[in-house]
Enzyme design. Structure first.
Site, short mmCIF file in Angstrom:
data_model
loop_
_atom_site.label_atom_id
_atom_site.label_comp_id
_atom_site.label_asym_id
_atom_site.label_seq_id
_atom_site.Cartn_x
_atom_site.Cartn_y
_atom_site.Cartn_z
N ARG A 35 0.82 -1.22 0.00
CA ARG A 35 0.00 0.00 0.00
C ARG A 35 0.86 1.27 0.00
O ARG A 35 0.44 2.30 -0.53
CB ARG A 35 -0.94 -0.01 1.21
CG ARG A 35 -1.99 1.11 1.21
CD ARG A 35 -3.02 0.91 2.32
NE ARG A 35 -4.08 1.90 2.28
CZ ARG A 35 -4.20 2.91 3.16
NH1 ARG A 35 -3.33 3.03 4.16
NH2 ARG A 35 -5.19 3.78 3.07
N ILE A 61 -6.70 8.03 -0.80
CA ILE A 61 -6.65 6.57 -0.87
C ILE A 61 -7.53 6.08 0.26
O ILE A 61 -7.41 6.52 1.41
CB ILE A 61 -5.21 6.03 -0.75
CG1 ILE A 61 -5.17 4.50 -0.83
CG2 ILE A 61 -4.49 6.54 0.49
CD1 ILE A 61 -3.76 3.92 -0.91
N SER A 62 -8.49 5.22 -0.05
CA SER A 62 -9.52 4.83 0.91
C SER A 62 -8.93 4.07 2.10
O SER A 62 -7.88 3.43 2.01
CB SER A 62 -10.58 3.95 0.24
OG SER A 62 -11.29 4.69 -0.73
N GLN A 63 -9.65 4.15 3.21
CA GLN A 63 -9.32 3.38 4.40
C GLN A 63 -9.26 1.90 4.05
O GLN A 63 -10.14 1.38 3.36
CB GLN A 63 -10.39 3.63 5.45
CG GLN A 63 -10.23 2.87 6.74
CD GLN A 63 -11.49 2.96 7.60
OE1 GLN A 63 -12.58 3.18 7.09
NE2 GLN A 63 -11.32 2.77 8.90
N PRO A 64 -8.23 1.18 4.49
CA PRO A 64 -8.14 -0.25 4.17
C PRO A 64 -9.38 -1.06 4.53
O PRO A 64 -9.76 -1.97 3.78
CB PRO A 64 -6.91 -0.70 4.97
CG PRO A 64 -6.06 0.52 5.06
CD PRO A 64 -7.03 1.65 5.20
#
Length: 211
Positions: A35, A61-64
């Site tokens: 990531r 970038i979205s939260q995992p």
């Protein structure tokens, strides 16, 4: 840059498992995907925290946990030909490409699309087609799709995306402005079955494309 990310990625996958992600394939891909390569180097030290991070151009970038949750929903419907609206950093694209046969991804900001394409090539992921364009319009020439995932919040569900779903296909999309919720829509012939999941927070799905 982070050289030995595996331990941090493994801890992230463990955290996601504790928060309800149960699909072993999704967890495996989260654990093995770097990531930190999908964000500015200045933020790489935060890459394996369960948080959204800025990537420039007003995007994130979205939260995992959100990446894993939306991917797990697609996997529950056995999707293999997936349209992604909002390539962004390319991280969600990379996760999908390791789990489905083909990913088609649309990004409205040309610079982000270029950066994402380079990252995905460096990871040797070649089952992806990318397009610079208006996500509200989808990618009709490649339809129908048995899965569509939207990584930005729409004020309402775009009709073009509903039209591009295959019979039995599933659309996963955040909907709303001030308050957003994740919607899951399945197509059955000319009718659609919709359910609403929990509250979410995404950048808005903006019409049009930027050079």
């Amino acid at each position: 840059m982070i050289q030995n990310f595996q331990g941090m990625a493994r801890r992230l996958a463990t955290l996601l498992r504790q928060q309800g992600i149960s699909d072993p394939d999704v967890l495996r891909v989260i654990e093995t995907t770097p990531r930190h390569q999908f964000m500015p180097e200045s933020l790489a030290h935060k890459a394996y925290e369960n948080t959204a991070l800025p990537i420039g151009k007003g995007q994130t970038i979205s939260q995992p946990l959100m990446v894993a949750s939306m991917t797990q929903l697609l996997m529950q419907h056995h999707c293999q030909k997936v349209l992604e609206i909002g390539t962004g950093s390319g991280y969600q694209t990379a996760v999908l490409a390791q789990l489905v046969e083909r990913v088609y991804s649309v990004e409205r900001i040309a610079e982000l699309q270029y950066q994402a394409k380079r990252r995905l090539k460096n990871l040797d992921l070649h089952n992806i087609q990318m397009r610079h364009g208006d996500g509200w319009q989808g990618w009709s020439s490649k339809s129908p799709f048995d899965g569509i995932i939207v990584t930005a919040a729409a004020q309402s569900i775009p009709q073009a995306l509903l039209d591009q779903l295959a019979d039995g296909g599933v659309l996963i999309i955040p909907v709303g402005t001030e308050r957003q919720a994740l919607h899951v829509v399945r197509r059955f012939g000319d009718s659609y079955e919709q359910k609403q999941l929990g509250d979410v927070k995404f950048v808005p799905l903006v019409p049009g494309a930027l050079a």
